[in-house]
Scaffold this motif. Structure first.
Motif, PDB file in Angstrom:
ATOM      1  N   ILE A 232     -81.614  61.855  10.817  1.00 51.74           N
ATOM      2  CA  ILE A 232     -80.726  61.746  11.969  1.00 51.74           C
ATOM      3  C   ILE A 232     -79.286  61.611  11.490  1.00 51.74           C
ATOM      4  O   ILE A 232     -79.027  61.163  10.372  1.00 51.74           O
ATOM      5  N   GLY A 233     -78.369  62.031  12.339  1.00 49.54           N
ATOM      6  CA  GLY A 233     -76.943  61.887  12.052  1.00 49.54           C
ATOM      7  C   GLY A 233     -76.315  60.964  13.079  1.00 49.54           C
ATOM      8  O   GLY A 233     -76.574  61.073  14.282  1.00 49.54           O
ATOM      9  N   VAL A 234     -75.500  60.039  12.605  1.00 50.19           N
ATOM     10  CA  VAL A 234     -74.811  59.085  13.483  1.00 50.19           C
ATOM     11  C   VAL A 234     -73.332  59.108  13.105  1.00 50.19           C
ATOM     12  O   VAL A 234     -72.989  59.005  11.919  1.00 50.19           O
ATOM     13  N   ALA A 235     -72.459  59.239  14.095  1.00 46.95           N
ATOM     14  CA  ALA A 235     -71.023  59.364  13.802  1.00 46.95           C
ATOM     15  C   ALA A 235     -70.196  58.682  14.880  1.00 46.95           C
ATOM     16  O   ALA A 235     -70.634  58.542  16.027  1.00 46.95           O
ATOM     17  N   VAL A 236     -68.995  58.262  14.502  1.00 44.14           N
ATOM     18  CA  VAL A 236     -67.988  57.805  15.462  1.00 44.14           C
ATOM     19  C   VAL A 236     -66.644  58.381  15.039  1.00 44.14           C
ATOM     20  O   VAL A 236     -66.446  58.760  13.878  1.00 44.14           O
ATOM     21  N   GLY A 237     -65.711  58.444  15.988  1.00 44.40           N
ATOM     22  CA  GLY A 237     -64.376  58.946  15.677  1.00 44.40           C
ATOM     23  C   GLY A 237     -63.347  58.378  16.620  1.00 44.40           C
ATOM     24  O   GLY A 237     -63.672  57.758  17.639  1.00 44.40           O
ATOM     25  N   ASP A 238     -62.088  58.594  16.281  1.00 49.15           N
ATOM     26  CA  ASP A 238     -60.981  58.024  17.049  1.00 49.15           C
ATOM     27  C   ASP A 238     -59.822  59.007  17.030  1.00 49.15           C
ATOM     28  O   ASP A 238     -59.351  59.412  15.961  1.00 49.15           O
ATOM     29  N   VAL A 239     -59.371  59.386  18.213  1.00 49.67           N
ATOM     30  CA  VAL A 239     -58.249  60.308  18.362  1.00 49.67           C
ATOM     31  C   VAL A 239     -56.991  59.511  18.672  1.00 49.67           C
ATOM     32  O   VAL A 239     -57.010  58.606  19.512  1.00 49.67           O
ATOM     33  N   VAL A 240     -55.884  59.806  17.992  1.00 49.19           N
ATOM     34  CA  VAL A 240     -54.602  59.175  18.300  1.00 49.19           C
ATOM     35  C   VAL A 240     -54.115  59.724  19.641  1.00 49.19           C
ATOM     36  O   VAL A 240     -54.065  60.923  19.850  1.00 49.19           O
ATOM     37  N   GLY A 241     -53.760  58.836  20.533  1.00 45.80           N
ATOM     38  CA  GLY A 241     -53.312  59.272  21.852  1.00 45.80           C
ATOM     39  C   GLY A 241     -54.148  58.612  22.925  1.00 45.80           C
ATOM     40  O   GLY A 241     -54.997  57.769  22.659  1.00 45.80           O
ATOM     41  N   HIS A 242     -53.903  59.006  24.178  1.00 42.84           N
ATOM     42  CA  HIS A 242     -54.623  58.382  25.269  1.00 42.84           C
ATOM     43  C   HIS A 242     -54.636  59.306  26.475  1.00 42.84           C
ATOM     44  O   HIS A 242     -53.958  60.316  26.529  1.00 42.84           O
ATOM     45  N   ALA A 287     -56.430  62.010  13.546  1.00 41.15           N
ATOM     46  CA  ALA A 287     -57.718  61.545  14.057  1.00 41.15           C
ATOM     47  C   ALA A 287     -58.596  61.109  12.883  1.00 41.15           C
ATOM     48  O   ALA A 287     -58.494  61.636  11.775  1.00 41.15           O
ATOM     49  N   THR A 288     -59.448  60.129  13.126  1.00 38.83           N
ATOM     50  CA  THR A 288     -60.350  59.634  12.085  1.00 38.83           C
ATOM     51  C   THR A 288     -61.797  59.803  12.526  1.00 38.83           C
ATOM     52  O   THR A 288     -62.094  59.904  13.721  1.00 38.83           O
ATOM     53  N   ALA A 289     -62.703  59.815  11.555  1.00 39.18           N
ATOM     54  CA  ALA A 289     -64.134  59.934  11.859  1.00 39.18           C
ATOM     55  C   ALA A 289     -64.931  59.458  10.658  1.00 39.18           C
ATOM     56  O   ALA A 289     -64.464  59.519   9.513  1.00 39.18           O
ATOM     57  N   VAL A 290     -66.122  58.968  10.921  1.00 36.42           N
ATOM     58  CA  VAL A 290     -67.066  58.661   9.856  1.00 36.42           C
ATOM     59  C   VAL A 290     -68.432  59.149  10.319  1.00 36.42           C
ATOM     60  O   VAL A 290     -68.775  59.019  11.502  1.00 36.42           O
ATOM     61  N   THR A 291     -69.179  59.753   9.415  1.00 34.96           N
ATOM     62  CA  THR A 291     -70.505  60.245   9.768  1.00 34.96           C
ATOM     63  C   THR A 291     -71.512  59.846   8.708  1.00 34.96           C
ATOM     64  O   THR A 291     -71.191  59.774   7.510  1.00 34.96           O
ATOM     65  N   THR A 292     -72.729  59.545   9.160  1.00 32.09           N
ATOM     66  CA  THR A 292     -73.810  59.135   8.267  1.00 32.09           C
ATOM     67  C   THR A 292     -75.020  60.028   8.507  1.00 32.09           C
ATOM     68  O   THR A 292     -75.358  60.335   9.655  1.00 32.09           O
TER      69      THR A 292
END
Length: 415
Positions: A232-242, A287-292
């Motif tokens: 399985i793949g699990v990821a989160v990320g964050d975009v600068v802005g709103h 933007a940042t992200a990490v995936t496992t």
């Protein structure tokens, strides 16, 4: 005269009103000469000091609200990135020559954001007009129908009219921002995957929008079943802005990473593809992200991070392990991308993997390591809870009671 010939520091000092520059932690970064003169404080008593340490509420007045109102206005500026004009405020000031004696003072404050290169609030411009004499003049005039009393009433009426008009303008802006917030949240909810079980593993996901009208919809998460075996793949990320723009960028990046993960050899390659894609998307800068990638047969987690806070692996015995051995620059940080690093670690059945965005751990005026330690402690203490309960517990213990100024995504997977 060209801009290069203008000495803006000199202009700032010569401004006719009281003006101060505050950091995002509400510490005085600079003040102009008029601020020093009217406040009765020296530059040394102001620069580098926390605003509410220098100007606390009058302890002799239990009904004092000046500090609370000003703090709320400053937080609105941080949360919305918009100017905030306050109504007339009574905010007493301690006499610097007679400690313990407080002077009744009235102010008309305006707080405005100064944005940094990343689009976030870097400083707050705090401008204040003192109107104490005007209020006192009204009190002295009483029933006096003479010219002085009449002029005081005219000036006071003008001041209240101006404050009321500005307050009405702020209310209209907040209503517009609130409508955009509702649309952006609805759009984000439609684009993020619904909570579900991945493989044979229980997973819980949470999203908490930030306080404020606009500072939402940059965070995202994803859970996918990978091709080839029990993976399985699990990821989160964050975009600068709103707002709507961030929600649109978030949707594109999440979908791209989800597709790349299904065909990539590992998480580093998936982020390589995502970084190249981010390079052509307006609004994806920084933007940042990490995936496992989780191999449930070999009991191995392979991971890679593009400038994102590290996932946490909680072992059944309570040991917490931050997956921070493959951290690289944010997406689209390099004009010519190079292969990203990846690392792996092992786990035993019953371990818990937690991914999150920075809204969970970052606090103003606090080192990020403090937030990471707080997260590790909460996970260690409550590690035996099921994922749904654990997710709620972590949010309850780590998020401020009034909500965070950045939105928060959280994924808890029991391995």
């Amino acid at each position: 005269m060209t801009d290069s010939a203008i000495e803006y520091a000199t202009v700032f000092q010569a401004l006719p009103g009281m003006v101060a520059l505050l950091t995002t932690e509400f510490v005085y970064a600079d003040v102009n000469e008029e601020f020093v003169r009217v406040s009765g404080r020296s530059r040394e008593q102001l620069i580098g000091h926390y605003l509410f340490d220098v100007f606390p509420d009058n302890p002799n007045d239990p009904a004092a609200t000046g500090m609370r109102n000003l703090e709320a206005s400053l937080y609105r500026v941080l949360a919305t990135g918009e100017r905030d004009t306050m109504a007339l405020q009574r905010y007493d000031v301690e006499d610097p020559e007679r400690p313990g004696e407080w002077e009744e003072r009235y102010w008309s404050p305006v707080n405005a954001p100064l944005l940094g290169p990343d689009g976030k609030v870097a400083l707050i411009l705090h401008r204040v007009e003192e109107v104490t004499e005007l209020i006192r003049a009204r009190g002295r005039s009483g029933g006096n129908r003479g010219s002085r009393g009449s002029r005081a009433r005219v000036l006071e009426a003008e001041l209240y009219t101006r404050a009321r008009e500005l307050q009405e303008l702020n209310d209209r802006l907040r209503q517009a921002h609130s409508r955009e917030r509702e649309v952006a949240l609805a759009l984000q909810e439609a684009m993020l995957p619904a909570p579900r079980q991945v493989g044979h593993h229980r997973a819980a996901v949470r999203y908490r929008p930030a306080v404020g009208a606009l500072n939402v919809c940059g965070d995202w998460y994803d859970l996918v079943d990978l091709v080839g075996g029990d993976r399985i793949g699990v990821a989160v990320g964050d975009v600068v802005g709103h707002g709507l723009e961030a929600a649109g960028v978030m949707g594109q990046l999440r979908s791209a990473l989800s597709a790349a993960s299904r065909v990539a050899e590992g998480p580093a390659q998936a982020l390589d593809v995502l970084g190249r894609y981010a390079h052509v998307i307006d609004g994806a800068e920084s933007a940042t992200a990490v995936t496992t990638f989780i191999d449930c047969v070999r009991h191995v987690i392979t991971y890679s991070s593009a400038g994102h806070p590290p996932p946490v692996l909680v072992h059944p015995d309570g040991r917490t392990e931050f997956l921070d051995q493959a951290t690289d620059t944010p997406l689209d940080a390099r004009p010519d991308p190079i292969p990203r690093p990846q690392a792996e670690t092992t786990f035993v059945p019953g371990a818990t993997l937690v991914l999150y965005t920075d809204g969970l751990i970052e606090r103003r005026r606090e080192d990020i390591d403090t937030g990471l330690d707080r997260l590790a402690d909460a996970l260690r203490v409550h590690r035996d809870q099921d994922p749904e309960t654990l997710a709620d517990t972590v949010l309850l213990e780590l998020l401020p009671p009034g909500g965070a100024t950045d939105d928060t995504a959280l994924i808890v997977v029991r391995l």
